[in-house]
Enzyme design. Structure first.
Site, PDB file in Angstrom:
ATOM      1  N   SER A  62      -8.609  13.112 -36.273  1.00  0.00           N
ATOM      2  CA  SER A  62      -8.081  11.808 -36.669  1.00  0.00           C
ATOM      3  C   SER A  62      -8.433  11.590 -38.127  1.00  0.00           C
ATOM      4  O   SER A  62      -9.532  11.930 -38.574  1.00  0.00           O
ATOM      5  CB  SER A  62      -8.680  10.685 -35.814  1.00  0.00           C
ATOM      6  OG  SER A  62      -8.119  10.702 -34.516  1.00  0.00           O
TER       7      SER A  62
ATOM      8  N   GLU B 265      -5.206  16.514 -29.265  1.00  0.00           N
ATOM      9  CA  GLU B 265      -5.670  15.879 -30.499  1.00  0.00           C
ATOM     10  C   GLU B 265      -6.984  16.512 -30.929  1.00  0.00           C
ATOM     11  O   GLU B 265      -7.960  16.527 -30.189  1.00  0.00           O
ATOM     12  CB  GLU B 265      -5.870  14.379 -30.281  1.00  0.00           C
ATOM     13  CG  GLU B 265      -6.433  13.657 -31.507  1.00  0.00           C
ATOM     14  CD  GLU B 265      -7.107  12.343 -31.152  1.00  0.00           C
ATOM     15  OE1 GLU B 265      -8.113  12.025 -31.797  1.00  0.00           O
ATOM     16  OE2 GLU B 265      -6.632  11.662 -30.224  1.00  0.00           O
TER      17      GLU B 265
ATOM     18  N   GLU C  50     -18.760   6.241 -24.070  1.00  0.00           N
ATOM     19  CA  GLU C  50     -17.546   5.963 -23.304  1.00  0.00           C
ATOM     20  C   GLU C  50     -17.648   6.660 -21.951  1.00  0.00           C
ATOM     21  O   GLU C  50     -17.995   7.837 -21.883  1.00  0.00           O
ATOM     22  CB  GLU C  50     -16.324   6.472 -24.078  1.00  0.00           C
ATOM     23  CG  GLU C  50     -16.140   5.780 -25.429  1.00  0.00           C
ATOM     24  CD  GLU C  50     -15.087   6.481 -26.280  1.00  0.00           C
ATOM     25  OE1 GLU C  50     -15.092   7.726 -26.317  1.00  0.00           O
ATOM     26  OE2 GLU C  50     -14.286   5.772 -26.895  1.00  0.00           O
TER      27      GLU C  50
ATOM     28  N   ARG D 181     -14.288  20.670 -29.466  1.00  0.00           N
ATOM     29  CA  ARG D 181     -12.883  20.644 -29.045  1.00  0.00           C
ATOM     30  C   ARG D 181     -12.088  21.725 -29.776  1.00  0.00           C
ATOM     31  O   ARG D 181     -11.205  22.360 -29.197  1.00  0.00           O
ATOM     32  CB  ARG D 181     -12.277  19.263 -29.291  1.00  0.00           C
ATOM     33  CG  ARG D 181     -10.912  19.094 -28.640  1.00  0.00           C
ATOM     34  CD  ARG D 181     -10.367  17.688 -28.770  1.00  0.00           C
ATOM     35  NE  ARG D 181     -11.106  16.724 -27.959  1.00  0.00           N
ATOM     36  CZ  ARG D 181     -10.720  15.461 -27.784  1.00  0.00           C
ATOM     37  NH1 ARG D 181      -9.622  15.016 -28.391  1.00  0.00           N
ATOM     38  NH2 ARG D 181     -11.431  14.644 -27.034  1.00  0.00           N
TER      39      ARG D 181
ATOM     40  N   ARG E 195     -21.000   8.807 -28.326  1.00  0.00           N
ATOM     41  CA  ARG E 195     -20.006   7.897 -27.776  1.00  0.00           C
ATOM     42  C   ARG E 195     -20.363   7.572 -26.329  1.00  0.00           C
ATOM     43  O   ARG E 195     -20.343   8.455 -25.471  1.00  0.00           O
ATOM     44  CB  ARG E 195     -18.608   8.521 -27.850  1.00  0.00           C
ATOM     45  CG  ARG E 195     -18.140   8.863 -29.280  1.00  0.00           C
ATOM     46  CD  ARG E 195     -17.947   7.601 -30.110  1.00  0.00           C
ATOM     47  NE  ARG E 195     -17.657   7.891 -31.497  1.00  0.00           N
ATOM     48  CZ  ARG E 195     -16.439   7.936 -32.034  1.00  0.00           C
ATOM     49  NH1 ARG E 195     -15.386   7.737 -31.269  1.00  0.00           N
ATOM     50  NH2 ARG E 195     -16.281   8.176 -33.314  1.00  0.00           N
TER      51      ARG E 195
ATOM     52  N   ARG F 283     -12.256  17.096 -21.769  1.00  0.00           N
ATOM     53  CA  ARG F 283     -12.185  17.111 -23.232  1.00  0.00           C
ATOM     54  C   ARG F 283     -13.128  16.126 -23.904  1.00  0.00           C
ATOM     55  O   ARG F 283     -13.164  16.052 -25.129  1.00  0.00           O
ATOM     56  CB  ARG F 283     -10.744  16.834 -23.685  1.00  0.00           C
ATOM     57  CG  ARG F 283     -10.174  15.547 -23.154  1.00  0.00           C
ATOM     58  CD  ARG F 283      -8.682  15.440 -23.371  1.00  0.00           C
ATOM     59  NE  ARG F 283      -8.327  15.050 -24.728  1.00  0.00           N
ATOM     60  CZ  ARG F 283      -7.072  14.816 -25.118  1.00  0.00           C
ATOM     61  NH1 ARG F 283      -6.073  14.954 -24.259  1.00  0.00           N
ATOM     62  NH2 ARG F 283      -6.818  14.466 -26.353  1.00  0.00           N
ATOM     63  N   HIS F 284     -13.917  15.363 -23.130  1.00  0.00           N
ATOM     64  CA  HIS F 284     -14.792  14.346 -23.709  1.00  0.00           C
ATOM     65  C   HIS F 284     -16.266  14.675 -23.483  1.00  0.00           C
ATOM     66  O   HIS F 284     -16.657  15.179 -22.420  1.00  0.00           O
ATOM     67  CB  HIS F 284     -14.494  12.966 -23.111  1.00  0.00           C
ATOM     68  CG  HIS F 284     -13.212  12.375 -23.597  1.00  0.00           C
ATOM     69  ND1 HIS F 284     -12.040  12.476 -22.879  1.00  0.00           N
ATOM     70  CD2 HIS F 284     -12.915  11.679 -24.722  1.00  0.00           C
ATOM     71  CE1 HIS F 284     -11.068  11.865 -23.543  1.00  0.00           C
ATOM     72  NE2 HIS F 284     -11.574  11.380 -24.661  1.00  0.00           N
TER      73      HIS F 284
END
Length: 428
Positions: A354, A351, A210, A402, A208, A216-217
């Site tokens: 998903s 979270e 991002e 995570r 990713r 957490r990323h």
């Protein structure tokens, strides 16, 4: 002579010869004694070298790989009640340089950059490696649960022709002179493979691009993906997820009990029925506006506390996210298409998962791609598969790092990632 692991030394008959291999974990030199603590993959053992032993004055420095041959000797103060005496110590390589951190200390109190910059050695610390032992046990539980449920493990390409996942940036690479992308998810492949195997799962890296710089990323992480066919709704997927998490927890208890004890991990109890809350009710519960498209981290923390207080559960499913804010392949609720048959699993207020029931009719994909203004060409082979009979299906994805970070109470997901890749880090 067969090798004896340190964990088996406690069963050795006093007076019998033993042969250990491992690293010099600690070396303490006294006037007439040298204490060597040897570390292998199963634990620690104490070796006592006296002045008249062959190894006197020849014990290599800490972190040198060695072989120790000696005599098992009872000593209640030694690890496991047994130590090795009358030892010879042979270095199995060059003498090691002094590590940047003292790995023999009970805890590894170093700054995060130091921990990550020197990961090849800092992962040797018993507390640090215990974190990955828990990750490895979790992976075993994930696979074992799904194998028992008739799933087939698959592996999808990590180099793809087009960026087909919405909502996340991609890494572009040069693929023999033309652009390609690192896969953000095996999502489209696992859906297509439901048409082959009915039930599939994958363990692999996802990427990713991002520009998140949070605790957490990550730019690359291990995704545990599941997809199953012939579902009636997303609740069937939630039920599968519950069993998978329970299997992971059971494997952690069974296969990583020493790591759990070493770290003092509070292993969760997975309820038979994980509490479920609709997204609109979740917004009201945390006092958020009704038109919020997603839950903020603060909302997730508040919901996690609510689930713990109200249901005694570390787990909470939030279902029915707005269809417009979820991926294009998410199935809308037939009774109210504003809401989707999608869900997130919160674990201790963060979270973790998903998932959703997916669209499975060709016409629905043609329609939704047009409605969202997506070009048809990048999705052509994917959409074509639905012309040939894909059953109602759904699935989910768990982020391994995570999961482990929440399980062990790490402040930063990088602490439990072997060699993290993020906005700033590309080495080691």
């Amino acid at each position: 002579m067969r090798r004896t692991h340190t964990s088996d030394l406690t069963h050795a008959v006093p007076g019998e010869p033993v042969r250990l291999q491992g690293w010099v974990h600690r070396r303490r030199e006294l006037a007439a004694l040298t204490f060597l603590v040897l570390r292998d993959r199963t634990g620690l053992a104490q070796v006592v070298v006296r002045e008249d032993d062959a190894a006197w004055g020849a014990v290599p420095p800490e972190e040198t790989p060695v072989e120790v041959v000696g005599t098992a000797t009872a000593n209640a103060r030694a690890p496991g009640g047994v130590e090795v005496t009358a030892a010879t110590v042979t270095a199995l390589g060059e003498h090691a340089d002094t590590p940047v951190v003292e790995l023999w200390r009970p805890t590894l109190n170093v700054a995060l950059p130091t921990l990550l910059d020197h990961a090849a050695t800092t992962w040797r610390h018993p507390h640090q490696r215990a974190r990955w032992e828990i990750a490895a046990a979790s992976l075993h539980g994930f696979r074992a649960t799904l194998d028992a449920g008739g799933f087939t493990e698959v592996h999808s390409p990590k180099l793809v022709e087009a960026a087909t996942e919405s909502g996340a940036n991609v890494f572009e690479v040069d693929y023999f002179g033309r652009p390609a992308y690192l896969a953000q998810s095996p999502q489209l492949y696992k859906q297509v493979l439901v048409g082959v195997f009915e039930r599939v799962y994958e363990v692999g890296p996802v990427f990713r691009a991002e520009p998140h710089d949070t605790v957490r990323h990550l730019a690359q992480y291990v995704s545990l993906d599941v997809e199953l066919g012939f579902v009636e709704s997303h609740r069937d997927v939630v039920a599968c997820l519950r069993d998978v998490v329970a299997g992971m927890v059971a494997a952690v208890r069974e296969r990583a009990s020493a790591a759990v004890e070493r770290l003092g991990v509070d292993v969760p109890v997975v309820p038979d029925d994980v509490p479920v809350l609709h997204f609109r009710d979740a917004l009201r519960l945390v006092g958020a506006p009704d038109d919020e498209p997603d839950l903020a981290p603060a909302h997730e923390r508040a919901l996690g506390a609510w689930a713990r207080e109200t249901h005694g559960s570390d787990l909470l499913v939030v279902e029915g996210y707005p269809t417009a804010s979820r991926a294009f392949y998410s199935h809308p609720d037939p009774e109210d298409p504003r809401w989707s048959r999608s869900f997130d699993l919160l674990f201790r207020g963060v979270e973790l998962v998903s998932g959703a029931q997916r669209l499975h009719r060709h016409a629905d994909y043609v329609r939704v791609l047009a409605e969202r203004g997506y070009p048809a060409e990048p999705f052509a082979s994917y959409v074509e598969a639905f012309r040939h009979g894909i059953p109602p299906h759904g699935g989910f994805a768990i982020g391994l790092e995570r999961w482990v970070s929440r399980l062990v109470g790490a402040a930063n997901v990088r602490e439990v990632t072997l060699f993290p890749r993020d906005l700033h880090r590309l080495a080691p």
